[in-house]
Write an enzyme that holds these catalytic residues in place. Structure first.
Site, PDB file in Angstrom:
ATOM      1  N   SER A  21       0.657  -1.245   0.016  1.00  0.00           N
ATOM      2  CA  SER A  21       0.027   0.046  -0.168  1.00  0.00           C
ATOM      3  C   SER A  21       0.944   1.125  -0.003  1.00  0.00           C
ATOM      4  O   SER A  21       2.092   1.062   0.466  1.00  0.00           O
ATOM      5  CB  SER A  21      -0.962  -0.021   1.215  1.00  0.00           C
ATOM      6  OG  SER A  21      -0.214  -0.209   2.414  1.00  0.00           O
ATOM      7  N   GLU A  23       1.383   5.492   0.940  1.00  0.00           N
ATOM      8  CA  GLU A  23       0.588   6.730   1.532  1.00  0.00           C
ATOM      9  C   GLU A  23       1.209   7.956   0.858  1.00  0.00           C
ATOM     10  O   GLU A  23       2.509   8.118   0.425  1.00  0.00           O
ATOM     11  CB  GLU A  23       1.234   6.715   2.945  1.00  0.00           C
ATOM     12  CG  GLU A  23       0.668   7.924   3.700  1.00  0.00           C
ATOM     13  CD  GLU A  23       0.799   7.570   5.311  1.00  0.00           C
ATOM     14  OE1 GLU A  23       0.585   6.503   5.703  1.00  0.00           O
ATOM     15  OE2 GLU A  23       1.592   8.536   5.820  1.00  0.00           O
ATOM     16  N   ASP A 115      -1.698  14.689  16.484  1.00  0.00           N
ATOM     17  CA  ASP A 115      -0.913  15.361  17.195  1.00  0.00           C
ATOM     18  C   ASP A 115      -1.432  16.600  17.815  1.00  0.00           C
ATOM     19  O   ASP A 115      -2.288  17.247  17.408  1.00  0.00           O
ATOM     20  CB  ASP A 115       0.251  15.794  16.512  1.00  0.00           C
ATOM     21  CG  ASP A 115       1.277  14.629  16.194  1.00  0.00           C
ATOM     22  OD1 ASP A 115       1.541  13.912  17.058  1.00  0.00           O
ATOM     23  OD2 ASP A 115       2.043  14.618  15.174  1.00  0.00           O
ATOM     24  N   ALA A 134      -7.718   7.781  19.630  1.00  0.00           N
ATOM     25  CA  ALA A 134      -8.038   6.808  18.558  1.00  0.00           C
ATOM     26  C   ALA A 134      -9.059   5.961  18.614  1.00  0.00           C
ATOM     27  O   ALA A 134      -9.711   5.640  17.886  1.00  0.00           O
ATOM     28  CB  ALA A 134      -6.693   6.319  17.806  1.00  0.00           C
ATOM     29  N   GLN A 185       4.653   2.915  12.643  1.00  0.00           N
ATOM     30  CA  GLN A 185       5.348   3.949  12.312  1.00  0.00           C
ATOM     31  C   GLN A 185       6.658   3.513  11.813  1.00  0.00           C
ATOM     32  O   GLN A 185       6.957   2.324  11.581  1.00  0.00           O
ATOM     33  CB  GLN A 185       5.835   4.578  13.597  1.00  0.00           C
ATOM     34  CG  GLN A 185       6.664   5.929  13.707  1.00  0.00           C
ATOM     35  CD  GLN A 185       6.034   7.041  12.898  1.00  0.00           C
ATOM     36  OE1 GLN A 185       6.133   6.947  11.782  1.00  0.00           O
ATOM     37  NE2 GLN A 185       5.233   8.015  13.390  1.00  0.00           N
ATOM     38  N   PHE A 225      12.287  14.313  11.141  1.00  0.00           N
ATOM     39  CA  PHE A 225      11.106  13.572  11.341  1.00  0.00           C
ATOM     40  C   PHE A 225      11.056  12.498  12.398  1.00  0.00           C
ATOM     41  O   PHE A 225      10.192  12.380  13.326  1.00  0.00           O
ATOM     42  CB  PHE A 225      10.819  13.066  10.146  1.00  0.00           C
ATOM     43  CG  PHE A 225       9.199  12.764   9.923  1.00  0.00           C
ATOM     44  CD1 PHE A 225       8.197  13.341  10.342  1.00  0.00           C
ATOM     45  CD2 PHE A 225       9.081  11.590   9.145  1.00  0.00           C
ATOM     46  CE1 PHE A 225       7.052  13.090  10.295  1.00  0.00           C
ATOM     47  CE2 PHE A 225       7.749  11.319   8.813  1.00  0.00           C
ATOM     48  CZ  PHE A 225       6.469  11.879   9.580  1.00  0.00           C
ATOM     49  N   HIS A 275       3.617  -1.120   3.585  1.00  0.00           N
ATOM     50  CA  HIS A 275       2.849   0.110   3.715  1.00  0.00           C
ATOM     51  C   HIS A 275       4.137   1.249   3.362  1.00  0.00           C
ATOM     52  O   HIS A 275       5.063   1.301   4.085  1.00  0.00           O
ATOM     53  CB  HIS A 275       2.092   0.539   4.817  1.00  0.00           C
ATOM     54  CG  HIS A 275       1.525   1.774   4.620  1.00  0.00           C
ATOM     55  ND1 HIS A 275       0.305   1.957   3.986  1.00  0.00           N
ATOM     56  CD2 HIS A 275       1.899   3.040   5.288  1.00  0.00           C
ATOM     57  CE1 HIS A 275      -0.056   3.243   4.051  1.00  0.00           C
ATOM     58  NE2 HIS A 275       0.761   4.092   4.816  1.00  0.00           N
TER      59      HIS A 275
HETATM   60  C1  FAD Z   1       0.579   4.765   9.766  1.00  0.00           C
HETATM   61  C2  FAD Z   1       0.312   6.291  10.453  1.00  0.00           C
HETATM   62  C3  FAD Z   1      -0.336   7.291   9.875  1.00  0.00           C
HETATM   63  C4  FAD Z   1      -0.325   8.619  10.236  1.00  0.00           C
HETATM   64  N1  FAD Z   1      -1.124   9.579   9.609  1.00  0.00           N
HETATM   65  C5  FAD Z   1      -1.300  10.503  10.152  1.00  0.00           C
HETATM   66  C6  FAD Z   1      -2.260  11.875   9.837  1.00  0.00           C
HETATM   67  O1  FAD Z   1      -2.532  11.404   8.567  1.00  0.00           O
HETATM   68  N2  FAD Z   1      -2.423  12.831  10.097  1.00  0.00           N
HETATM   69  C7  FAD Z   1      -1.806  13.182  11.362  1.00  0.00           C
HETATM   70  O2  FAD Z   1      -2.038  14.296  11.865  1.00  0.00           O
HETATM   71  N3  FAD Z   1      -0.953  12.299  12.011  1.00  0.00           N
HETATM   72  C8  FAD Z   1      -0.681  11.079  11.611  1.00  0.00           C
HETATM   73  N4  FAD Z   1      -0.002  10.172  12.035  1.00  0.00           N
HETATM   74  C9  FAD Z   1       0.727  10.771  13.484  1.00  0.00           C
HETATM   75  C10 FAD Z   1      -0.101  10.394  14.667  1.00  0.00           C
HETATM   76  O3  FAD Z   1      -1.242  11.439  14.631  1.00  0.00           O
HETATM   77  C11 FAD Z   1       0.538  10.967  15.883  1.00  0.00           C
HETATM   78  O4  FAD Z   1       1.467  10.002  16.039  1.00  0.00           O
HETATM   79  C12 FAD Z   1      -0.067  11.144  17.057  1.00  0.00           C
HETATM   80  O5  FAD Z   1       0.660  11.762  17.907  1.00  0.00           O
HETATM   81  C13 FAD Z   1      -0.784   9.905  17.719  1.00  0.00           C
HETATM   82  O6  FAD Z   1      -1.931   9.494  17.059  1.00  0.00           O
HETATM   83  P1  FAD Z   1      -2.266   7.764  17.051  1.00  0.00           P
HETATM   84  O7  FAD Z   1      -3.501   7.563  16.597  1.00  0.00           O
HETATM   85  O8  FAD Z   1      -1.180   7.168  16.239  1.00  0.00           O
HETATM   86  O9  FAD Z   1      -2.124   7.648  18.710  1.00  0.00           O
HETATM   87  P2  FAD Z   1      -2.774   6.493  19.754  1.00  0.00           P
HETATM   88  O10 FAD Z   1      -2.546   5.158  19.158  1.00  0.00           O
HETATM   89  O11 FAD Z   1      -4.105   7.093  20.074  1.00  0.00           O
HETATM   90  O12 FAD Z   1      -1.919   6.648  20.589  1.00  0.00           O
HETATM   91  C14 FAD Z   1      -0.392   6.327  20.621  1.00  0.00           C
HETATM   92  C15 FAD Z   1       0.123   6.184  22.148  1.00  0.00           C
HETATM   93  O13 FAD Z   1       0.209   7.335  22.850  1.00  0.00           O
HETATM   94  C16 FAD Z   1      -0.395   7.099  23.957  1.00  0.00           C
HETATM   95  N5  FAD Z   1      -1.130   8.428  24.290  1.00  0.00           N
HETATM   96  C17 FAD Z   1      -2.256   8.758  23.514  1.00  0.00           C
HETATM   97  N6  FAD Z   1      -2.830   9.660  24.178  1.00  0.00           N
HETATM   98  C18 FAD Z   1      -2.142   9.924  25.306  1.00  0.00           C
HETATM   99  C19 FAD Z   1      -2.208  10.870  26.522  1.00  0.00           C
HETATM  100  N7  FAD Z   1      -2.978  12.039  26.338  1.00  0.00           N
HETATM  101  N8  FAD Z   1      -1.244  10.902  27.437  1.00  0.00           N
HETATM  102  C20 FAD Z   1      -0.298   9.621  27.587  1.00  0.00           C
HETATM  103  N9  FAD Z   1      -0.430   8.741  26.632  1.00  0.00           N
HETATM  104  C21 FAD Z   1      -1.151   9.012  25.362  1.00  0.00           C
HETATM  105  C22 FAD Z   1      -1.367   5.841  23.857  1.00  0.00           C
HETATM  106  O14 FAD Z   1      -1.471   5.167  25.196  1.00  0.00           O
HETATM  107  C23 FAD Z   1      -0.727   4.991  22.863  1.00  0.00           C
HETATM  108  O15 FAD Z   1       0.501   4.229  23.497  1.00  0.00           O
HETATM  109  C24 FAD Z   1       0.283   9.003  11.604  1.00  0.00           C
HETATM  110  C25 FAD Z   1       0.923   7.923  12.407  1.00  0.00           C
HETATM  111  C26 FAD Z   1       0.961   6.700  11.709  1.00  0.00           C
HETATM  112  C27 FAD Z   1       2.051   5.540  12.545  1.00  0.00           C
END
Ligand code: FAD
Length: 320
Positions: A21, A23, A115, A134, A185, A225, A275
């Site tokens: 896939s 991105e 973020d 998430a 990641q 990054f 990916h």
């Molecule tokens: C494949 C992939 C695609 C991505 N695409 C995008 C995108 O399109 N746009 C974008 O803006 N970003 C993107 N990101 C980055 C991502 O949004 C960031 O890494 C963000 O900080 C975490 O989102 P998540 O859904 O990965 O986190 P989650 O899976 O919800 O959390 C990741 C970890 O952080 C911990 N955590 C979460 N919230 C808290 C908190 N409040 N306090 C303490 N610990 C916490 C969780 O326990 C978990 O262990 C992407 C990352 C990946 C790996």
């Protein structure tokens, strides 16, 4: 000693169940739009499992993400996956976006927390009235639609996370809410991925954990990054790019060699899905897919024949 390497036996035209896939990120300018579409058109004949389009930090690209996904749907045979985050929006606003995607024919969402508005490294605070994280977003998507949902995974743990165990708990919550694939990641040491995979499986998580591969288009940018997203950059990688700041051609060859080494080692360990973070550029990714055995011409052969025109009555056939 068995020294056979599965990757040496990847035959062109027989991709051995390898699925890829790609991105992309939504373009900001007409020039970027053109290079994005050059990349999409170059990679499309490889028939990826899906192509995903990112969602800018803080929802800043909402319209552009949507427009790119819609154009992919309208102009290609590709299956798009739209990224979506919880940042800076109420549940109702996000639900509207989900509904609009479903309405437009999108069948797959990559659901993320996103973020913090101040950027990675700041403390994350959910939007009042928004999805909390998430897992909450995955549950929301599943409540509204039957779309396929992929989520993120972090072999080196997310920087916000106190431990790998807490990270895996979050992954489990996302799977329990309905996610059916995780994309990692990027990482450069495959051992990190395999160790993480062992822990994920031990935690009772059985969805595919697809390795996210970042071909190093620009080493300096990759380092910046990586520092932001908690991925390590091994000294051997820095060493390989050392002294090449003014030598783009050699940098590109090194980048291809590094990524090839990584993906072929993953294949040797049984990985079949990849990916690619394309950064909207096709060349390195295309070359790596070629090494993985993917060929546009071979895949072309698997396409169904176009329907035959209505057979003419026998008398007319001669005349036609
Ligand atoms: C494949 C992939 C695609 C991505 N695409 C995008 C995108 O399109 N746009 C974008 O803006 N970003 C993107 N990101 C980055 C991502 O949004 C960031 O890494 C963000 O900080 C975490 O989102 P998540 O859904 O990965 O986190 P989650 O899976 O919800 O959390 C990741 C970890 O952080 C911990 N955590 C979460 N919230 C808290 C908190 N409040 N306090 C303490 N610990 C916490 C969780 O326990 C978990 O262990 C992407 C990352 C990946 C790996």
């Amino acid at each position: 000693m068995d020294v056979s390497r599965a990757s040496r036996f990847i035959n062109a035209g027989k991709p051995r169940g390898i699925r890829v896939s790609f991105e992309f990120f939504p373009p900001k300018t007409a020039e970027m739009e053109q290079s994005l579409w050059e990349a999409i058109n170059r990679l499309a004949p490889l028939e990826p499992n899906f192509v995903s389009v990112t969602y800018g930090a803080g929802g800043s690209t909402r319209e552009r993400t949507h427009a790119t996904v819609k154009r992919i749907l309208a102009e290609t045979m590709l299956t798009p996956a739209a990224h979506l985050t919880c940042v800076a929006a109420t549940r109702a606003e996000i639900d509207t976006v989900i509904g609009a995607y479903a309405q437009a024919g999108v069948r797959h969402i990559v659901a993320l927390r996103g973020d913090p508005l101040g950027g990675a490294g700041e403390t994350y605070a959910p939007h009042p009235g928004g999805y909390r994280n998430a897992a909450d977003l995955v549950a929301g998507i599943k409540r509204l639609t039957d779309l396929e949902v992929s989520v993120s995974a972090y072999p080196e743990k997310h920087p916000d996370s106190p431990s790998v165990a807490a990270d895996i708990d979050m992954l489990k919550a996302k799977v329990d809410a309905g996610a059916t694939r995780a994309i990692t990641q990027f990482f450069f040491e495959n051992d990190l991925y395999f160790r993480y995979l062992d822990r994920v499986r031990a935690a009772g998580i059985h969805i595919p954990i697809v390795p996210g591969i970042l071909p190093v288009q620009n080493f300096k940018m990759t380092k910046t990054f990586a520092a932001r997203c908690g991925a390590s950059v091994p000294a051997w990688l820095a060493d390989r790019f050392d002294g090449l700041d003014d030598d783009a051609a050699t940098r590109k060859l090194i980048a291809a060699a590094v990524a090839a080494e990584q993906v072929l080692d993953l294949v040797d360990h049984g990985v079949t899905d990849f990916h690619f973070y394309t950064m909207n550029r096709a060349d390195l990714v295309y070359a790596i897919c070629h090494l993985l055995g993917l060929r546009p011409a071979a895949l072309e052969r698997h396409r169904p024949e176009p329907p035959h025109p209505h057979p003419l009555p026998s008398g007319e056939r001669e005349r036609a």
